[in-house]
Design a protein around this motif. Structure first.
Motif, PDB file in Angstrom:
ATOM      1  N   THR A   1      -4.647   5.906  -0.105  1.00 13.40           N
ATOM      2  CA  THR A   1      -3.608   6.005  -1.131  1.00 13.40           C
ATOM      3  C   THR A   1      -3.491   7.422  -1.683  1.00 13.40           C
ATOM      4  OG1 THR A   1      -5.251   5.316  -2.765  1.00 13.40           O
ATOM      5  CG2 THR A   1      -3.844   3.602  -1.817  1.00 13.40           C
ATOM      6  N   ASN A   2      -4.540   8.240  -1.478  1.00 11.46           N
ATOM      7  CA  ASN A   2      -4.522   9.654  -1.892  1.00 11.46           C
ATOM      8  C   ASN A   2      -5.657  10.377  -1.167  1.00 11.46           C
ATOM      9  OD1 ASN A   2      -7.000   9.319  -3.460  1.00 11.46           O
ATOM     10  ND2 ASN A   2      -5.706   8.250  -4.948  1.00 11.46           N
ATOM     11  N   TYR A   3      -5.787  11.692  -1.383  1.00  7.63           N
ATOM     12  CA  TYR A   3      -6.764  12.446  -0.591  1.00  7.63           C
ATOM     13  C   TYR A   3      -8.205  12.042  -0.917  1.00  7.63           C
ATOM     14  CZ  TYR A   3      -9.032  16.171   1.954  1.00  7.63           C
ATOM     15  OH  TYR A   3      -9.817  16.866   2.842  1.00  7.63           O
ATOM     16  N   ALA A   4      -8.525  11.828  -2.189  1.00  8.10           N
ATOM     17  CA  ALA A   4      -9.889  11.424  -2.552  1.00  8.10           C
ATOM     18  C   ALA A   4     -10.239  10.098  -1.877  1.00  8.10           C
ATOM     19  CB  ALA A   4     -10.009  11.304  -4.068  1.00  8.10           C
ATOM     20  N   ASN A   5      -9.269   9.215  -1.797  1.00  8.43           N
ATOM     21  CA  ASN A   5      -9.469   7.931  -1.130  1.00  8.43           C
ATOM     22  C   ASN A   5      -9.738   8.128   0.359  1.00  8.43           C
ATOM     23  OD1 ASN A   5      -7.447   5.078  -0.269  1.00  8.43           O
ATOM     24  ND2 ASN A   5      -9.570   5.055  -0.921  1.00  8.43           N
ATOM     25  N   LEU A   6      -9.052   9.121   0.963  1.00  4.09           N
ATOM     26  CA  LEU A   6      -9.286   9.422   2.378  1.00  4.09           C
ATOM     27  C   LEU A   6     -10.741   9.817   2.614  1.00  4.09           C
ATOM     28  CD1 LEU A   6      -8.331  10.038   5.301  1.00  4.09           C
ATOM     29  CD2 LEU A   6      -7.707  12.339   4.510  1.00  4.09           C
ATOM     30  N   ILE A   7     -11.283  10.658   1.745  1.00  3.95           N
ATOM     31  CA  ILE A   7     -12.679  11.075   1.903  1.00  3.95           C
ATOM     32  C   ILE A   7     -13.632   9.893   1.679  1.00  3.95           C
ATOM     33  CG2 ILE A   7     -14.471  12.625   1.028  1.00  3.95           C
ATOM     34  CD1 ILE A   7     -12.249  13.970   2.674  1.00  3.95           C
ATOM     35  N   GLU A   8     -13.308   9.037   0.717  1.00  9.49           N
ATOM     36  CA  GLU A   8     -14.128   7.836   0.485  1.00  9.49           C
ATOM     37  C   GLU A   8     -14.157   6.959   1.740  1.00  9.49           C
ATOM     38  OE1 GLU A   8     -12.362   5.898  -2.828  1.00  9.49           O
ATOM     39  OE2 GLU A   8     -12.912   7.446  -4.281  1.00  9.49           O
TER      40      GLU A   8
ATOM     41  N   PHE B   1      -0.756   7.823   9.222  1.00  5.74           N
ATOM     42  CA  PHE B   1      -0.375   8.116   7.829  1.00  5.74           C
ATOM     43  C   PHE B   1      -0.294   9.626   7.665  1.00  5.74           C
ATOM     44  CE2 PHE B   1      -5.007   7.334   7.934  1.00  5.74           C
ATOM     45  CZ  PHE B   1      -5.518   8.505   7.388  1.00  5.74           C
ATOM     46  N   PRO B   2       0.533  10.104   6.717  1.00  7.74           N
ATOM     47  CA  PRO B   2       0.641  11.547   6.475  1.00  7.74           C
ATOM     48  C   PRO B   2      -0.614  12.092   5.814  1.00  7.74           C
ATOM     49  CG  PRO B   2       2.542  10.338   5.582  1.00  7.74           C
ATOM     50  CD  PRO B   2       1.487   9.331   5.895  1.00  7.74           C
ATOM     51  N   PHE B   3      -0.689  13.397   5.717  1.00  6.32           N
ATOM     52  CA  PHE B   3      -1.768  14.060   4.972  1.00  6.32           C
ATOM     53  C   PHE B   3      -1.570  13.695   3.493  1.00  6.32           C
ATOM     54  CE2 PHE B   3      -4.128  17.277   2.839  1.00  6.32           C
ATOM     55  CZ  PHE B   3      -5.007  17.865   3.748  1.00  6.32           C
ATOM     56  N   PRO B   4      -2.502  12.945   2.893  1.00  7.71           N
ATOM     57  CA  PRO B   4      -2.282  12.495   1.516  1.00  7.71           C
ATOM     58  C   PRO B   4      -2.467  13.610   0.490  1.00  7.71           C
ATOM     59  CG  PRO B   4      -4.402  11.711   2.326  1.00  7.71           C
ATOM     60  CD  PRO B   4      -3.749  12.408   3.473  1.00  7.71           C
ATOM     61  N   THR B   5      -1.797  13.477  -0.637  1.00 10.44           N
ATOM     62  CA  THR B   5      -1.960  14.440  -1.726  1.00 10.44           C
ATOM     63  C   THR B   5      -3.018  13.918  -2.700  1.00 10.44           C
ATOM     64  OG1 THR B   5      -0.365  13.455  -3.244  1.00 10.44           O
ATOM     65  CG2 THR B   5       0.505  14.910  -1.534  1.00 10.44           C
ATOM     66  N   ALA B   6      -3.208  14.655  -3.791  1.00 10.33           N
ATOM     67  CA  ALA B   6      -4.181  14.217  -4.799  1.00 10.33           C
ATOM     68  C   ALA B   6      -3.716  12.958  -5.511  1.00 10.33           C
ATOM     69  CB  ALA B   6      -4.402  15.335  -5.810  1.00 10.33           C
ATOM     70  N   THR B   7      -2.394  12.709  -5.476  1.00 11.45           N
ATOM     71  CA  THR B   7      -1.873  11.594  -6.274  1.00 11.45           C
ATOM     72  C   THR B   7      -1.160  10.501  -5.483  1.00 11.45           C
ATOM     73  OG1 THR B   7       0.168  12.847  -6.651  1.00 11.45           O
ATOM     74  CG2 THR B   7      -1.577  13.058  -8.312  1.00 11.45           C
ATOM     75  N   ASP B   8      -0.784  10.791  -4.212  1.00 10.48           N
ATOM     76  CA  ASP B   8      -0.072   9.746  -3.463  1.00 10.48           C
ATOM     77  C   ASP B   8      -0.334   9.881  -1.962  1.00 10.48           C
ATOM     78  OD1 ASP B   8       1.511  11.811  -2.519  1.00 10.48           O
ATOM     79  OD2 ASP B   8       3.267  11.291  -3.730  1.00 10.48           O
ATOM     80  N   THR B   9       0.455   9.154  -1.172  1.00 11.15           N
ATOM     81  CA  THR B   9       0.214   9.102   0.270  1.00 11.15           C
ATOM     82  C   THR B   9       0.760  10.309   1.020  1.00 11.15           C
ATOM     83  OG1 THR B   9       2.242   7.807   0.580  1.00 11.15           O
ATOM     84  CG2 THR B   9       0.183   6.586   0.283  1.00 11.15           C
ATOM     85  N   GLY B  10       1.467  11.215   0.320  1.00  6.63           N
ATOM     86  CA  GLY B  10       1.876  12.462   0.946  1.00  6.63           C
ATOM     87  C   GLY B  10       3.266  12.463   1.535  1.00  6.63           C
ATOM     88  N   THR B  11       3.568  13.543   2.260  1.00  8.39           N
ATOM     89  CA  THR B  11       4.875  13.766   2.876  1.00  8.39           C
ATOM     90  C   THR B  11       4.728  13.772   4.395  1.00  8.39           C
ATOM     91  OG1 THR B  11       5.581  15.129   0.998  1.00  8.39           O
ATOM     92  CG2 THR B  11       6.808  15.387   3.051  1.00  8.39           C
ATOM     93  N   ALA B  12       5.632  13.099   5.087  1.00 11.48           N
ATOM     94  CA  ALA B  12       5.576  13.058   6.552  1.00 11.48           C
ATOM     95  C   ALA B  12       6.091  14.374   7.131  1.00 11.48           C
ATOM     96  CB  ALA B  12       6.402  11.888   7.078  1.00 11.48           C
ATOM     97  N   MET B  13       5.308  14.978   8.004  1.00 14.80           N
ATOM     98  CA  MET B  13       5.744  16.217   8.646  1.00 14.80           C
ATOM     99  C   MET B  13       6.483  15.900   9.927  1.00 14.80           C
ATOM    100  SD  MET B  13       3.990  19.401  10.410  1.00 14.80           S
ATOM    101  CE  MET B  13       4.823  18.796  11.869  1.00 14.80           C
ATOM    102  N   ILE B  14       7.704  16.419  10.067  1.00 18.33           N
ATOM    103  CA  ILE B  14       8.501  16.166  11.263  1.00 18.33           C
ATOM    104  C   ILE B  14       8.864  17.489  11.936  1.00 18.33           C
ATOM    105  CG2 ILE B  14       9.453  13.984  10.448  1.00 18.33           C
ATOM    106  CD1 ILE B  14      11.976  15.431   9.623  1.00 18.33           C
ATOM    107  N   THR B  15       9.180  17.398  13.213  1.00 17.38           N
ATOM    108  CA  THR B  15       9.572  18.590  13.979  1.00 17.38           C
ATOM    109  C   THR B  15      10.881  18.315  14.706  1.00 17.38           C
ATOM    110  OG1 THR B  15       8.288  17.854  15.899  1.00 17.38           O
ATOM    111  CG2 THR B  15       7.194  19.331  14.346  1.00 17.38           C
TER     112      THR B  15
END
Length: 450
Positions: free
Chosen positions: A185-192, A318-332
């Motif tokens: 759900t956020n970056y801290a959660n990713l590390i957990e 999933f996108p690279f999450p931010t400190a507060t949410d699930t982040g932004t999808a990077m597209i090319t």
């Protein structure tokens, strides 16, 4: 190259529109295809050649050649002309291409990364065939993709081909399910989550340091979720004219700190320095590794090794999450097809490009490499993780790769990150990244860099 300032502004506007149009180009998992009748693209499929030739087609070996070979087989059957595919090492593709141009060893057609920055790199007005007035080429391409292809003078030296790509975190669903965890759900959660996986005996992340290029994905996909939030589009434009230093961006420095934290916590595999893209696929597919920061080029490779059902049902994203949410999808944006103006078989090369963007060829491509289409009404069944990205696009939570928004390049970023992985010296890594970026802008004689 003074005119490049106008190019930057034009590109920024087009990219913003591109994101929205890519969203609108595919409202479901598949669409029907009806290429305009009587177009040059359609007519190109039924022209037997009076004097057959063999065309050379260059492609980086990081691309799956399967759909290209299928298309070329049909081209050969209908025209008599043959196509010789030459796959060059992806990590050195640009340099090898420029060397061939400098020695006059031109291919007939080659695949290139997206964006008008490639026009600067290849001195397009001197070396490449200009397509903007070519009949039939643009009829079936989504309008904003057409715009994205043009420079400030309205000229297009490349023809878009492929799909809207993506980068982010690909994960093994079975591994996540067994550990009782879900997408963060956020970056801290990713590390957990990563710590939980390590405790269960699974390697949380895989890093392909030996190959070099895979290490860049962490920073590029992290950029749209983290750096863009700090500097905005205005900051990117300042980077384009060298009015903002990479070393002055706190959010970029934080990405290096985060990468070092993952390494220091032992969340990468043990043998990172010998890590390769090929081993990454094997370890992720076998469930020995849970996650990888990667581009969507891994999907056809995983499908070859583990089957379509595995990719469809067992790989999540999933996108690279931010400190507060699930982040932004990077597209090319899609890759582009280019033809040297001095190609040995120029007319046949142009015919091949038109054949490749015909209705039949486009659908052949998407059948082999499903993805968000860039051609009107094309048929493409999306993988679930591609649908995830499309959902982010629909919600306005996507951003084009910063590399496609800048004219200067992050020169030798892969090598810088390899050294950083060994030394862990954040300040030195950013200083080198900044110096190389300015060096590349200067070598291209871009405004603000001279």
């Amino acid at each position: 190259m003074r005119k490049m300032k106008a190019v930057h502004l034009t590109m920024a506007l087009m990219l913003g529109a591109f994101s929205l149009t890519a969203c609108g180009s595919n409202n479901g998992s598949s669409q029907g295809t009806n290429a305009p009748e009587g177009t040059a693209a359609a007519e190109a499929s039924a022209k037997p050649s009076a004097k057959p030739v063999t065309l050379t087609f260059l492609i980086p070996n990081t691309e799956d050649v399967t759909p290209y070979n299928l298309i070329f087989k049909e081209f050969e059957a209908k025209t008599g002309n043959k196509v010789e595919v030459q796959a060059l090492p992806g990590g050195d593709y640009d340099n090898m291409l420029k060397t061939r141009f400098s020695t006059g060893d031109f291919p007939d057609v080659f695949l290139m990364q997206p964006g008008t920055k490639q026009y600067v790199k290849l001195r397009a007005d001197e070396t490449l065939y200009e397509w903007s007035g070519e009949a039939g080429v643009w009829d079936n391409v989504i309008d904003t993709i057409v715009d994205f292809q043009k420079d400030a003078a309205g000229k297009a030296y490349g023809v878009p081909f492929g799909k809207t790509g993506m980068m982010g975190v690909f994960y093994n669903k079975d591994v996540f399910e067994k550990a009782g965890v879900a997408a963060p759900t956020n970056y801290a959660n990713l590390i957990e989550i990563a710590k939980k996986l390590k405790g269960d005996g699974v390697t949380p992340f895989y890093e392909g340091v030996k190959d070099g290029w895979p290490t860049q994905v962490f920073y590029l996909t992290g950029w749209v979720s983290q750096v863009d939030q700090e500097i905005g589009d205005e900051g990117v434009q300042k980077l384009n004219v060298n009015q903002l230093k990479l070393s002055d961006i706190a959010a970029l420095k934080d990405l290096f700190v985060k990468s070092k934290e993952i390494k220091d916590l032992g969340l990468f595999q043990k043998n990172t320095l010998s890590g390769t893209f090929d081993e990454l696929q094997n370890e992720l597919g076998e469930g020995k590794v849970a996650m990888a920061f990667m581009l969507d080029g891994i999907l056809p490779q995983l499908e070859k090794k583990f089957g379509k059902d595995f990719v469809t049902n067992k790989i999540g994203f999933f996108p690279f999450p931010t400190a507060t949410d699930t982040g932004t999808a990077m597209i090319t944006p899609p890759n582009q097809l280019m033809v040297p103006s001095k190609a040995k078989n120029l007319d046949a090369a142009k015919e091949l490009v038109k054949f490749m963007i015909s209705k039949e060829s486009v659908n052949t491509f998407y059948q082999s490499q499903p993805g968000i289409p860039v051609f009107k009404d094309a048929t493409s069944e999306l993988y679930p993780m591609q649908q995830t990205v499309k959902d982010y696009i629909d919600e306005g939570k996507s951003k084009v790769n910063v590399q496609n928004r800048l004219t200067a390049s992050f020169l030798d970023l892969g090598k810088i990150l390899q050294n950083f992985h060994i030394t862990g010296d954040v300040d030195t890594a950013i200083k080198e990244m900044d110096a190389n970026y300015v060096k590349d802008g200067n070598s291209k004689r871009l405004e603000g860099f001279e």
